[in-house]
Design a protein around this motif. Structure first.
Motif: not given
Length: 245
Positions: A61, A85, A87-88, A91
């Motif tokens: 993250r 970081g 990962r979504s 984000t």
């Protein structure tokens, strides 16, 4: 096609560092002010800045958000690509909304390819796939884990998804100033229908000249780190070389 130069700003604990072979225990601090470093690269005439949140890559993250924000504020006219970081989708979208031109998805390409495909399709041209390899095999989690997947096989997965580029890093050469792995980079560029950005080991203008000579085969750019910080590559000479001057 002229090679694009991407000066690197790697972030650890809010500072600009360079690692050796991705080892967080072998970090050399070059600046405590990431914004000032970015401003310097912009003033020198570099067309992009490449930023990696090293802590974020290990944590999964974002961990250096304030430093990234400082970089974006310092160079509003220079595009920034950011990895580490991410990962979504939330984000991805948060960084694109804050002004990052292109996000880099690395570990997720192996661990969650459906997410990477969705991100590429939702934001065409604004997602790069980071392929970090050791001995030709893809590494993840801040290079702490090595998979059984070949770099070329991973690259082919994302050819038709709208990815902007593949950033190919040879881990064993990263930060070692031993020269770029031209053969492996070129093999990947020939194997996939995506532009490839070389990373790891760039030590001199000779590396840039070698990459420039084969840029027409799909090598779009090159990331330069330690060689810039240690003064081994003169920025003006590097920019002149890739411009054909």
């Amino acid at each position: 096609m002229a090679l694009t130069l991407y000066p690197a700003i790697d972030l650890k604990g809010g500072q600009v560092v360079r690692l050796k072979r991705g080892d967080m225990a072998q970090a050399t601090v070059y600046s405590a002010d990431p914004g000032a470093q970015a401003r310097q690269f912009g003033a020198l005439g570099f067309p992009w800045v490449h930023v990696v949140d090293l802590d974020g890559a290990f944590a999964g993250r974002p961990a250096n958000a304030a430093a990234v924000e400082a970089i974006l504020a310092a160079i509003p006219g220079v595009p920034v690509q950011l990895g580490g970081g991410i990962r979504s989708m939330a984000t991805v979208e948060a960084w694109l909304e804050r002004g990052v031109r292109r996000v880099i998805l690395g570990s997720a390409a192996v661990k969650d390819p459906d997410f990477v495909l969705a991100a590429c399709r939702s934001h065409p041209g604004r997602v790069a796939v980071g392929i970090d390899a050791r001995g030709g095999l893809v590494a993840t989690e801040g290079w702490a884990e090595v998979s059984t997947m070949q770099a070329t096989d991973l690259g082919k997965r994302f050819e038709d998804a709208g990815a902007a580029a593949i950033i190919y890093t040879d881990i064993d050469r990263d930060g070692m100033l031993g020269g770029v792995n031209l053969d492996a980079t070129l093999a990947l560029a020939r194997a996939v229908r995506l532009p490839v950005i070389a990373s790891g080991g760039v030590a001199s203008l000779d590396d840039l000249a070698a990459l420039s000579a084969v840029a027409s085969e799909g090598i779009e750019g090159v990331i330069i780190g330690r060689a810039l910080y240690d003064g081994r590559i003169d920025p003006a000479a590097a920019l002149a070389l890739v411009a054909g001057r």
